[in-house]
Scaffold this active site. Structure first.
Site: not given
Ligand SMILES: *Cc1c(COP(=O)(O)O)cnc(C)c1O
Length: 432
Positions: A142, A237, A265
């Site tokens: 994701y 990511d 995060k």
């Molecule tokens: C949470 C998350 C996102 C999106 O971040 P937001 O601050 O919710 O837009 C993208 N990539 C990963 C791996 C995530 O865990």
């Protein structure tokens, strides 16, 4: 009727589905989402006054627990000094220096407001700096809600996809390839077909948004090599894993250097913030230094930046990661041997996998379709724990989070209740 239900009725009139992000709805676990009003340490309280031990922890930012006093002090100081300048400022320099000093693969960093924004910007930078259009992603990862990554597998041509949301135009889908995780043969094949036109490949080096799908290091190394061979950028990511599994994230754990990394995060210490970074050469392409445009009214806003600084300073010496890992192992150990429950755990991330163990042999690193029976069992577990004062993530596919505010007693209590639930559920299924 509970206060939470009353709020849900009001919220549903003025907000789609009554929530501001779909994961907050209780669709997978049933019942009405709880409306929370305060939190401290490992505990969170709903509007009906009930306290829960929180293992969702805002879906990842709160590695120090709710309302860590040092983060709170940094925020109070930030408020005293004014909370938005729209100018350059000293605090974002300090935070960028701290990150660059500790992460060898990040020589320059740009702050943004969310993980999604970081990913969107990194993808544009990969395209802008290579002059190519194709982006490779992996099924089971994701990356937030940018158009170009909301593409699911299923297509006539190999690795081509379909829209994973309404509102994604065909032109966008054409430029995204979707591959299976943990599969070198598919990697080789896709690079042979498309490598020359590939701007970049984006992956969660520890996929943690569809359960926890551990990847073999050899697979990630092969991806690194192929990106290098074909001149495509490797984007890690690390929005969920950055500053979470180690200060330097999975890049540090695996000793693999991506070209670009995205953060979010934990970075903002619980305030909205994201970042992307990489080597000088690539980052020099970003405006105003270079031709790849990216901007933000709230970028590097002093409150999130100073909350992030306070958080990262507490994490920088690495001790907290050892404590969190010990706590995570303790949880995994305490849950060992429960029938039809497999616990995946990396440091402070854990996933309660309720699928029947036999089905998963050989493909633990790939996305498996979610079975109806797993949803039902998770719903039963979630509701049972909720009644006992424990708040798990409200979906069988979301990972749980430990924080430095969680204690051995918290974790032992969680494990004990899961054992009791499993004993009851086992007895019920035998009776049926
Ligand atoms: C949470 C998350 C996102 C999106 O971040 P937001 O601050 O919710 O837009 C993208 N990539 C990963 C791996 C995530 O865990």
């Amino acid at each position: 009727m509970t206060e939470s239900r009353q709020y849900l009725q009001r919220a549903s009139r003025v907000t789609p589905g009554g929530v501001h992000s779909p994961a907050r709805g209780f669709a997978p676990v049933g019942g009405s989402p709880l409306f929370m009003q305060r939190a401290r340490g490992s505990r969170i309280q709903d509007v009906d006054g009930r306290w829960y031990v929180d293992y969702c922890m805002a879906f990842g930012p709160l590695i120090l627990g709710h309302r860590d006093p040092d983060v709170a002090n940094a925020v109070y100081e930030a408020l005293e000094a004014g909370w938005s300048y729209g100018t350059a400022d000293p605090y974002s320099v300090e935070l960028a220096e701290l990150i660059v000093a500790r992460l060898p693969h990040v020589e320059q960093v740009r702050f943004v407001n969310s993980g999604t924004e970081a990913v969107m910007s990194a993808v544009r930078l990969a395209r802008g700096s290579t002059g190519r259009s194709l982006i490779m992603r992996f099924d089971g990862c994701y990356h937030g809600h940018a158009d170009s990554l909301l593409v699911a597998p299923d297509a006539p041509a190999p690795y081509r996809g379909r829209a994973d949301s309404a509102g994604i135009p065909p032109g966008v889908i054409q430029d995204t390839l979707v591959l299976p995780l943990d599969d070198e043969a598919a990697l080789e094949d896709a690079f042979q077909r498309y490598g020359e036109r590939l701007a970049g490949a984006i992956i969660e080096p520890l996929p943690a948004n569809h359960g926890l799908l551990l990847q073999r290091t050899a697979f990630l190394r092969r991806l690194r090599e192929l990106c290098t061979d074909y001149g495509a950028l490797l984007i890690f990511d690390e929005v969920i894993t950055g500053f979470r599994v180690a200060f330097g994230g999975m890049a540090e754990v695996l000793d693999i250097a991506p070209d670009l990394t995205t953060f979010g995060k934990v970075l903002g210490g619980g305030f909205p913030m994201g970042a992307y970074g990489g080597a000088h050469g690539v980052m020099a392409q970003v405006a105003p230094a270079g031709p790849v445009f990216q901007a933000g009214t709230h970028s590097a806003s002093p409150v999130p930046v100073r909350a992030g600084l306070a958080t990262l300073r507490k994490l920088a010496d690495g001790r907290l990661y050892q404590d969190l890992d010990a706590l995570g192992r303790h949880l995994r150990g305490a849950l060992a041997g429960i029938r039809d429950l497999r616990v995946q755990q990396v440091g402070s991330l854990f996933w309660l996998d309720l699928s029947s163990a036999g089905r998963r042999q050989g493909a633990a690193g790939r996305r498996a379709p979610l079975e109806h029976s797993v949803v039902q069992r998770y719903r039963s577990l979630f509701q049972y724990l909720l009644r006992k004062g424990i708040y798990l993530p409200p979906s069988p596919l979301e990972v749980g989070f430990l924080s430095s505010a969680h204690t051995r007693e918290d974790v032992a209590g969680l494990a004990e209740l899961i054992r009791r639930w499993a004993a009851k559920a086992g007895a019920a299924s035998q009776a049926a």
